[in-house]
Design a protein around this motif. Structure first.
Motif, PDB file in Angstrom:
ATOM      1  N   GLU A  34       3.963  -1.965   7.156  1.00  0.00           N
ATOM      2  CA  GLU A  34       3.240  -3.154   7.199  1.00  0.00           C
ATOM      3  C   GLU A  34       2.139  -3.044   6.181  1.00  0.00           C
ATOM      4  OE1 GLU A  34       1.513  -3.000  11.314  1.00  0.00           O
ATOM      5  OE2 GLU A  34       0.065  -1.338  10.788  1.00  0.00           O
ATOM      6  N   GLY A  35       1.493  -4.269   5.950  1.00  0.00           N
ATOM      7  CA  GLY A  35       0.395  -4.385   5.012  1.00  0.00           C
ATOM      8  C   GLY A  35      -0.085  -5.963   4.833  1.00  0.00           C
ATOM      9  N   PRO A  36      -0.579  -6.488   5.932  1.00  0.00           N
ATOM     10  CA  PRO A  36      -0.936  -7.938   6.122  1.00  0.00           C
ATOM     11  C   PRO A  36      -1.843  -8.257   4.860  1.00  0.00           C
ATOM     12  CG  PRO A  36      -1.478  -6.926   8.110  1.00  0.00           C
ATOM     13  CD  PRO A  36      -0.688  -5.687   7.326  1.00  0.00           C
ATOM     14  N   SER A  37      -2.852  -7.471   4.637  1.00  0.00           N
ATOM     15  CA  SER A  37      -4.121  -7.780   3.504  1.00  0.00           C
ATOM     16  C   SER A  37      -3.085  -7.913   2.103  1.00  0.00           C
ATOM     17  CB  SER A  37      -5.122  -6.694   3.674  1.00  0.00           C
ATOM     18  OG  SER A  37      -4.552  -5.720   3.150  1.00  0.00           O
ATOM     19  N   PHE A  38      -2.258  -6.944   1.870  1.00  0.00           N
ATOM     20  CA  PHE A  38      -1.533  -6.846   0.806  1.00  0.00           C
ATOM     21  C   PHE A  38      -0.668  -8.128   0.582  1.00  0.00           C
ATOM     22  CE2 PHE A  38       2.480  -5.780  -1.400  1.00  0.00           C
ATOM     23  CZ  PHE A  38       1.814  -5.846  -2.879  1.00  0.00           C
ATOM     24  N   PHE A  39       0.115  -8.498   1.636  1.00  0.00           N
ATOM     25  CA  PHE A  39       0.863  -9.402   1.452  1.00  0.00           C
ATOM     26  C   PHE A  39       0.300 -10.947   1.533  1.00  0.00           C
ATOM     27  CE2 PHE A  39       3.851  -6.458   3.831  1.00  0.00           C
ATOM     28  CZ  PHE A  39       4.779  -6.019   2.484  1.00  0.00           C
ATOM     29  N   ARG A  40      -1.078 -10.764   1.810  1.00  0.00           N
ATOM     30  CA  ARG A  40      -1.824 -12.037   1.668  1.00  0.00           C
ATOM     31  C   ARG A  40      -2.531 -12.303   0.317  1.00  0.00           C
ATOM     32  NH1 ARG A  40       0.843 -12.364   5.490  1.00  0.00           N
ATOM     33  NH2 ARG A  40       0.251 -12.859   7.537  1.00  0.00           N
ATOM     34  N   ALA A  92       5.361 -15.953   3.851  1.00  0.00           N
ATOM     35  CA  ALA A  92       4.553 -14.843   4.258  1.00  0.00           C
ATOM     36  C   ALA A  92       5.106 -14.106   5.185  1.00  0.00           C
ATOM     37  CB  ALA A  92       3.052 -15.387   4.786  1.00  0.00           C
ATOM     38  N   ILE A  93       4.904 -12.842   4.952  1.00  0.00           N
ATOM     39  CA  ILE A  93       5.314 -11.745   5.690  1.00  0.00           C
ATOM     40  C   ILE A  93       4.325 -10.750   6.183  1.00  0.00           C
ATOM     41  CG2 ILE A  93       7.713 -11.753   5.000  1.00  0.00           C
ATOM     42  CD1 ILE A  93       7.044  -9.056   3.812  1.00  0.00           C
ATOM     43  N   ASP A  94       4.167  -9.682   7.599  1.00  0.00           N
ATOM     44  CA  ASP A  94       3.453  -8.906   7.922  1.00  0.00           C
ATOM     45  C   ASP A  94       3.971  -7.513   7.696  1.00  0.00           C
ATOM     46  OD1 ASP A  94       1.287 -10.496   8.448  1.00  0.00           O
ATOM     47  OD2 ASP A  94       1.750 -10.824  10.562  1.00  0.00           O
ATOM     48  N   SER A  95       5.429  -7.435   7.772  1.00  0.00           N
ATOM     49  CA  SER A  95       6.012  -6.098   7.885  1.00  0.00           C
ATOM     50  C   SER A  95       7.678  -6.374   7.504  1.00  0.00           C
ATOM     51  CB  SER A  95       5.795  -5.494   9.058  1.00  0.00           C
ATOM     52  OG  SER A  95       6.338  -6.209  10.150  1.00  0.00           O
ATOM     53  N   GLY A  98      -8.490  -6.626  -5.301  1.00  0.00           N
ATOM     54  CA  GLY A  98      -9.046  -5.744  -3.968  1.00  0.00           C
ATOM     55  C   GLY A  98      -7.997  -4.373  -3.714  1.00  0.00           C
ATOM     56  N   SER A  99      -8.449  -3.838  -2.729  1.00  0.00           N
ATOM     57  CA  SER A  99      -7.593  -2.618  -2.602  1.00  0.00           C
ATOM     58  C   SER A  99      -7.036  -2.899  -1.123  1.00  0.00           C
ATOM     59  CB  SER A  99      -8.656  -1.382  -2.385  1.00  0.00           C
ATOM     60  OG  SER A  99      -7.818  -0.224  -2.298  1.00  0.00           O
ATOM     61  N   HIS A 100      -5.569  -2.734  -1.241  1.00  0.00           N
ATOM     62  CA  HIS A 100      -4.773  -2.878  -0.221  1.00  0.00           C
ATOM     63  C   HIS A 100      -3.945  -1.783   0.459  1.00  0.00           C
ATOM     64  CE1 HIS A 100      -6.093  -6.985  -0.859  1.00  0.00           C
ATOM     65  NE2 HIS A 100      -5.595  -6.706  -2.088  1.00  0.00           N
ATOM     66  N   THR A 101      -3.785  -1.610   1.658  1.00  0.00           N
ATOM     67  CA  THR A 101      -3.087  -0.319   2.329  1.00  0.00           C
ATOM     68  C   THR A 101      -1.690  -0.836   2.792  1.00  0.00           C
ATOM     69  OG1 THR A 101      -4.909   0.898   2.807  1.00  0.00           O
ATOM     70  CG2 THR A 101      -3.046   1.444   3.867  1.00  0.00           C
ATOM     71  N   ILE A 102      -0.790  -0.313   2.539  1.00  0.00           N
ATOM     72  CA  ILE A 102       0.637  -0.449   3.038  1.00  0.00           C
ATOM     73  C   ILE A 102       0.659   0.804   3.884  1.00  0.00           C
ATOM     74  CG2 ILE A 102       3.291  -0.642   2.662  1.00  0.00           C
ATOM     75  CD1 ILE A 102       2.620  -2.425   0.330  1.00  0.00           C
ATOM     76  N   ARG A 103       1.321   0.805   4.954  1.00  0.00           N
ATOM     77  CA  ARG A 103       1.632   1.953   6.091  1.00  0.00           C
ATOM     78  C   ARG A 103       2.744   1.594   6.703  1.00  0.00           C
ATOM     79  NH1 ARG A 103      -2.461   4.244   7.757  1.00  0.00           N
ATOM     80  NH2 ARG A 103      -4.148   3.225   6.725  1.00  0.00           N
ATOM     81  N   ILE A 104       3.227   2.872   7.185  1.00  0.00           N
ATOM     82  CA  ILE A 104       4.021   2.933   8.545  1.00  0.00           C
ATOM     83  C   ILE A 104       3.228   2.345   9.514  1.00  0.00           C
ATOM     84  CG2 ILE A 104       5.648   4.375   9.915  1.00  0.00           C
ATOM     85  CD1 ILE A 104       6.280   5.925   7.226  1.00  0.00           C
ATOM     86  N   PRO A 105       3.715   1.570  10.490  1.00  0.00           N
ATOM     87  CA  PRO A 105       2.808   1.237  11.696  1.00  0.00           C
ATOM     88  C   PRO A 105       2.798   2.428  12.551  1.00  0.00           C
ATOM     89  CG  PRO A 105       4.536  -0.612  11.338  1.00  0.00           C
ATOM     90  CD  PRO A 105       4.787   0.737  10.312  1.00  0.00           C
ATOM     91  N   SER A 150       0.878   6.430   4.212  1.00  0.00           N
ATOM     92  CA  SER A 150       0.473   4.962   3.750  1.00  0.00           C
ATOM     93  C   SER A 150       0.128   5.394   2.044  1.00  0.00           C
ATOM     94  CB  SER A 150      -1.208   4.759   4.377  1.00  0.00           C
ATOM     95  OG  SER A 150      -1.944   5.885   4.081  1.00  0.00           O
ATOM     96  N   MET A 151       0.160   4.212   1.693  1.00  0.00           N
ATOM     97  CA  MET A 151      -0.118   4.023   0.285  1.00  0.00           C
ATOM     98  C   MET A 151      -1.038   2.693  -0.050  1.00  0.00           C
ATOM     99  SD  MET A 151       3.328   2.701  -1.648  1.00  0.00           S
ATOM    100  CE  MET A 151       2.711   2.288  -3.197  1.00  0.00           C
ATOM    101  N   THR A 152      -1.956   3.006  -1.262  1.00  0.00           N
ATOM    102  CA  THR A 152      -2.882   1.893  -1.671  1.00  0.00           C
ATOM    103  C   THR A 152      -2.628   1.385  -2.943  1.00  0.00           C
ATOM    104  OG1 THR A 152      -4.728   3.141  -0.785  1.00  0.00           O
ATOM    105  CG2 THR A 152      -5.358   1.523  -2.012  1.00  0.00           C
ATOM    106  N   ILE A 153      -2.714  -0.006  -2.659  1.00  0.00           N
ATOM    107  CA  ILE A 153      -2.086  -0.947  -3.900  1.00  0.00           C
ATOM    108  C   ILE A 153      -3.326  -1.779  -4.305  1.00  0.00           C
ATOM    109  CG2 ILE A 153      -0.833  -2.894  -4.939  1.00  0.00           C
ATOM    110  CD1 ILE A 153       1.530  -2.012  -2.745  1.00  0.00           C
ATOM    111  N   SER A 154      -3.942  -1.184  -5.321  1.00  0.00           N
ATOM    112  CA  SER A 154      -5.081  -1.976  -5.822  1.00  0.00           C
ATOM    113  C   SER A 154      -4.778  -3.227  -6.986  1.00  0.00           C
ATOM    114  CB  SER A 154      -6.195  -1.038  -6.613  1.00  0.00           C
ATOM    115  OG  SER A 154      -6.443  -0.211  -5.533  1.00  0.00           O
ATOM    116  N   ILE A 155      -5.256  -4.166  -6.787  1.00  0.00           N
ATOM    117  CA  ILE A 155      -5.261  -5.457  -7.708  1.00  0.00           C
ATOM    118  C   ILE A 155      -6.647  -5.504  -8.336  1.00  0.00           C
ATOM    119  CG2 ILE A 155      -4.557  -7.768  -8.126  1.00  0.00           C
ATOM    120  CD1 ILE A 155      -3.004  -7.527  -5.216  1.00  0.00           C
ATOM    121  N   GLN A 156      -6.390  -5.566  -9.777  1.00  0.00           N
ATOM    122  CA  GLN A 156      -7.646  -5.775 -10.689  1.00  0.00           C
ATOM    123  C   GLN A 156      -7.588  -7.126 -10.995  1.00  0.00           C
ATOM    124  OE1 GLN A 156      -7.281  -2.764 -13.671  1.00  0.00           O
ATOM    125  NE2 GLN A 156      -8.267  -1.188 -12.551  1.00  0.00           N
TER     126      GLN A 156
END
Length: 145
Positions: free
Chosen positions: A78-84, A102-105, A124-131, A139-145
């Motif tokens: 899941e990673g709603p902030s990333f998927f948005r 759109a998706i949440d997970s 921004g910085s977004h986290t994808i994780r196992i719920p 979890s892993m962090t995906i940062s978009i510059q």
């Protein structure tokens, strides 16, 4: 105060002010052009295994998130902030292309691969994780510059 202002000015000049697509001549395909594609982002869903390495993406560039589940457990990400923060082109599962708004997970009941192709949009910085997990490797962090 003067040193702080100089340091801030130098920091601003040393990093890109605005991220741009990876190529100058996008041509007819626009942002989906082959020259605008970044490296695939691997993500592994396996019981007790790390999810993936943190990554930094460039806003305006095209990427593919390759999610591989080994079937060792029923797992999701899941990673709603990333998927948005992205524009999703498509999700490919078993050679079936899905073009969602759109998706949440995404959840895997069995082993398989899903590919999410997208254009990184919102910095921004977004986290994808196992719920429901709390471990750092889940979890892993995906940062978009």
């Amino acid at each position: 105060m003067k040193k702080l202002m100089i340091a801030a000015a130098l920091a601003t000049m040393s990093s890109p002010i605005a991220a741009a697509p990876l190529c100058d001549d996008l041509g007819f395909a626009g942002l989906l052009a082959k020259c605008n594609r970044g490296e695939d982002i691997p993500l592994t869903l396996a019981s007790g295994q790390p999810l993936g390495e943190d990554v930094v993406l460039q806003s305006g560039a095209y990427y593919t998130l390759v999610i591989t589940a080994d079937g060792s457990a029923e797992l999701a990400i899941e990673g709603p902030s990333f998927f948005r923060a992205i524009w999703m082109n498509e999700i490919v599962i078993n050679k079936i292309e899905i073009r969602p708004m759109a998706i949440d997970s995404i959840e895997f009941d069995k082993a398989g691969v899903a590919e999410v192709s997208f254009i990184a949009i919102k910095p921004g910085s977004h986290t994808i994780r196992i719920p429901g997990s709390t471990g750092e490797t889940q979890s892993m962090t995906i940062s978009i510059q």
